[in-house]
Design an enzyme around this catalytic site. Structure first.
Site: not given
Length: 441
Positions: A94, A148, A171-172, A201, A263, A283
């Site tokens: 990441r 993911n 997606c949360d 997003h 996003y 981040r």
């Protein structure tokens, strides 16, 4: 009431303690017979697993719990639900996803732009293998993928497993937004009836109805324009997340029709966002120095004292509770409304039928029942079509091993635009992802 057998893939995640606390809190509404946590990282899994043993002994002693790195123990014939929260490559990759683009003057973000491209390409292989592992022994388990890079992965899974109707990508972030709206309006977000369209997003709330049928979106818009916007759990959030939510006010001011997914800042204001990002401390570093340390230090403290009472290990209850509410809706055919990722098939009638769109749907035992969106305005359609083409080409680049399609995908992405920059960042990401990506020719 039926008790369920649940497998958590990615049990060593820092989000798992919140999920485990949610399981304890919801044991009467979603009772579990057996819970198994599986992870490829034995050390992380052991720490979270030992914490879980102590927690369940105190709060849910009748649950049959185990954790393992052995697939044979994890993937069994009697699983009802698989909760997927794995991160292919871990935080080390990441960090590269974020820092490589930034070193080339591009947005460096976990799921958006070149970083999201890299993460998506890495994740497809593991998700495909996971589906095969589950289906080898169990044809009926629900696979709920909720951490993911869901857009790219959902597109690939739809193409590889077109007949599998029990894979749900969700997606949360829409759930986090609804909870944040609830806090701002002082209302229960589970009572909202949202209308939403877009891609993962990359979407917008168009209406937010209450139980009496009143649209709360105009009031919410004014509150955001007057006082800004913060996440529901802002006391727990790192600085970069507070800045992300603060950008919602700018987006609503410029494009007041709807309320945006956070996003979208990366696609609508890439120059402004890029100027705020630190190429040396992203981040990923913030998470590793913050939530990562806090969660594992607290888990180790709990293990050492042998009690989880009065612990502070949970970060963001919404993430852990959310997937349990989703599972409850499916398990008991409740038909509760969620924003989910589905094959379009006419839901948005002026977008391609094979696009994996994110829309509101009721979740039942027979799968999602989406609510039609109809025709969307030209501005939003144009944005979505470009992003859809990027996501589709990324999935095709992976499946076909195509360098050309990977280059086309990144050139289309609004955070890149330049074909020269696209080639430069693609070549750098190929070098960094040799262990994970298929060879691109």
């Amino acid at each position: 009431m039926k008790k369920f057998n649940v497998l958590v893939v990615g049990g060593g995640s820092t989000w798992t303690p919140g999920l485990l606390k949610g399981i304890c809190a919801r044991q009467k509404t979603f009772p579990i017979n057996r819970l198994v946590m599986f992870d490829v990282n034995e050390n992380r899994q052991k720490t979270i697993g030992e914490f879980a043993k102590i927690l369940f002994q105190e709060e849910y002693p009748e649950i049959n719990f185990d954790y393992t790195v052995d697939k044979e123990k994890a993937f069994t014939e009697d699983i009802d639900f698989v909760f997927v929260q794995m991160r292919t490559g871990g935080y080390a990759m990441r960090e590269k996803d974020e820092k490589i683009p930034l070193s080339l003057g591009l947005i460096g973000q976990e799921t958006c732009g070149p970083g999201g491209f890299a993460y998506g390409m890495r994740s497809i292989s593991d998700m495909v293998q996971l589906v095969k592992d589950v289906r080898e022994k169990n044809k009926n388990a629900w696979i709920l993928n909720y951490t993911n890079p869901a857009a790219i992965v959902a597109d690939a899974l739809q193409r590889i497993f077109p007949e599998d109707k029990k894979i749900l990508n969700i997606c949360d972030q829409p759930e986090n937004l609804l909870r944040s709206y609830g806090r701002l309006l002082d209302k229960d977000p589970r009572e909202f009836d949202p209308v939403y369209f877009g891609l993962n997003h990359f979407g917008w709330f168009t209406h937010l109805y209450d139980q009496q049928g009143n649209d709360l979106l105009p009031e919410l818009r004014e509150l955001i324009l007057e006082g800004g916007f913060r996440p529901v759990d802002y006391e727990q959030r790192d600085k970069s997340w507070l800045e992300t939510y603060a950008m919602v006010e700018q987006m609503v001011r410029d494009f007041p029709d709807y309320l945006p997914n956070t996003y979208l800042q990366y696609y609508l204001y890439p120059d402004k966002v890029l100027n705020k990002l630190n190429p040396s401390y992203t981040r990923a570093n913030e998470v590793m120095d913050g939530r990562e340390k806090r969660v594992f230090e607290e888990c180790n403290r709990i293990i050492s004292v042998g009690s989880a009472k009065d612990s502070h290990v949970v970060h963001n209850d919404a993430h852990g509770e959310f997937i349990l509410i989703v599972a409850e809706s499916i398990a008991f055919n409740k038909g509760d409304n969620f924003v989910v990722i589905l094959k379009n098939d006419g839901i948005i009638d002026n977008l391609p039928h094979d696009a994996m769109v994110e829309v509101a749907a009721s979740l039942t035992a027979n799968g999602p029942r989406p609510y039609a969106v109809g025709t969307i305005p030209t501005f939003y359609k144009g944005l979505i079509e470009g992003q859809y083409a990027y996501e589709r080409l990324t999935a095709e680049a992976y499946i076909e091993g195509s360098y050309q399609k990977a280059l086309q995908a990144l050139t289309l992405n609004r955070t890149v635009v330049s074909a020269l920059k696209a080639r430069e960042v693609l070549d750098a990401l190929i070098e960094a992802n040799k262990e994970y990506w298929p060879e691109l020719k």
